[in-house]
Write an enzyme that holds these catalytic residues in place. Sequence first.
Site, PDB file in Angstrom:
ATOM      1  N   SER A  53      47.401  39.420  45.440  1.00  0.00           N
ATOM      2  CA  SER A  53      47.092  39.204  46.860  1.00  0.00           C
ATOM      3  C   SER A  53      47.768  40.237  47.744  1.00  0.00           C
ATOM      4  O   SER A  53      48.774  40.844  47.377  1.00  0.00           O
ATOM      5  CB  SER A  53      47.567  37.823  47.297  1.00  0.00           C
ATOM      6  OG  SER A  53      46.916  36.839  46.569  1.00  0.00           O
TER       7      SER A  53
HETATM    8  N1  SAH Z   1      49.823  35.118  42.074  1.00  0.00           N
HETATM    9  C1  SAH Z   1      49.193  36.277  41.492  1.00  0.00           C
HETATM   10  C2  SAH Z   1      47.772  36.398  41.985  1.00  0.00           C
HETATM   11  C3  SAH Z   1      46.846  36.543  40.875  1.00  0.00           C
HETATM   12  S1  SAH Z   1      45.137  36.297  41.219  1.00  0.00           S
HETATM   13  C4  SAH Z   1      49.996  37.529  41.742  1.00  0.00           C
HETATM   14  O1  SAH Z   1      50.991  37.478  42.471  1.00  0.00           O
HETATM   15  O2  SAH Z   1      49.665  38.554  41.174  1.00  0.00           O
HETATM   16  C5  SAH Z   1      44.889  34.672  40.611  1.00  0.00           C
HETATM   17  C6  SAH Z   1      45.187  34.437  39.167  1.00  0.00           C
HETATM   18  O3  SAH Z   1      44.815  33.092  38.875  1.00  0.00           O
HETATM   19  C7  SAH Z   1      44.418  35.308  38.208  1.00  0.00           C
HETATM   20  O4  SAH Z   1      45.305  35.999  37.393  1.00  0.00           O
HETATM   21  C8  SAH Z   1      43.576  34.308  37.397  1.00  0.00           C
HETATM   22  O5  SAH Z   1      43.401  34.669  36.056  1.00  0.00           O
HETATM   23  C9  SAH Z   1      44.402  33.034  37.535  1.00  0.00           C
HETATM   24  N2  SAH Z   1      43.675  31.790  37.309  1.00  0.00           N
HETATM   25  C10 SAH Z   1      42.381  31.498  37.607  1.00  0.00           C
HETATM   26  N3  SAH Z   1      42.093  30.235  37.247  1.00  0.00           N
HETATM   27  C11 SAH Z   1      43.218  29.703  36.711  1.00  0.00           C
HETATM   28  C12 SAH Z   1      43.549  28.439  36.146  1.00  0.00           C
HETATM   29  N4  SAH Z   1      42.654  27.445  36.050  1.00  0.00           N
HETATM   30  N5  SAH Z   1      44.809  28.250  35.690  1.00  0.00           N
HETATM   31  C13 SAH Z   1      45.741  29.247  35.758  1.00  0.00           C
HETATM   32  N6  SAH Z   1      45.481  30.470  36.265  1.00  0.00           N
HETATM   33  C14 SAH Z   1      44.233  30.700  36.741  1.00  0.00           C
END
Ligand code: SAH
Length: 264
Positions: free
Chosen positions: A114
């Site tokens: 993000s």
């Molecule tokens: N907090 C992260 C943002 C990553 S984007 C950062 O600081 O980089 C969101 C992430 O959520 C992705 O990596 C995606 O694979 C994960 N995601 C999507 N659905 C999910 C689920 N059901 N359980 C766990 N992670 C999930």
Amino acid sequence: MVAVAFFAAVSVGADRMGKRAMAWIGRLVIGFTLLGLVAWPGAMAAERAGERARMVETIRAIAKMTAVAGETGIDPTVLDAMRRVLRHELVPDEVRPMAYQDRPLPIGYGQTISQPYIVALMTDLLDVGPDAMVLEVGTGSGYQAAVLAELVQTVHSIEIVPGLAERATGDLARLGYANVRTRAGDGYFGWSQAAPFDGIVVTAAASHVPPPLVEQLRPGARMVIPVGAPFTVQYLVLVEKALDGSVGTQRLLPVRFVPLTGGR
Ligand code: SAH
């Protein structure tokens, strides 16, 4: 005979000198290594510190304009944490030069880290203190987990893409975040063994607030989660569980996140 004795004496002397020199070189090597070990964390922290300071100023300015974070803006402790976390160490090499721009960046596997302002805002909205134990759903790069780790006691973070979970686990350990526990799995169901949490942050957009996560929220705690179907407008939602267990939700601002995938 005399010549042999002389030669022997010289070679003994040379040998002794050699040993002395070796001992000094050894001491110097140890000395520089120790100096390096002491200086290394400082040098790491100083790396790109100017860019981080400018990033924090941008966040502060956006928060002031939008006022979502309230009159007082984003808490200074959150901004200090963002000044410390080495975002460039958590993103892929190709996007490292852009690590401190206030924009989302690709992290592989079709996922994104993000925009720093949104990370700051979500962390601020959680309103957690140094004794808190929090849950993050969507570890991704590990950046949001690292920011939280600077502020709270323990972070539990779940990631559904095994490759990302593995990379973030390694990176967080390398950067010294011993208070982050990671797991590969579907975060929709939370982490019941570690519950209840003093705060939950979901960093992928869900079509609804997952009931297991509401359940794992401690009374008095908050959850910050983007809600909305993929390709429609999503809103950042603040969920608050009152001390009597009743749950209130508040829509804060339109956002765009990658979807929460998995079984649900
Ligand atoms: N907090 C992260 C943002 C990553 S984007 C950062 O600081 O980089 C969101 C992430 O959520 C992705 O990596 C995606 O694979 C994960 N995601 C999507 N659905 C999910 C689920 N059901 N359980 C766990 N992670 C999930």
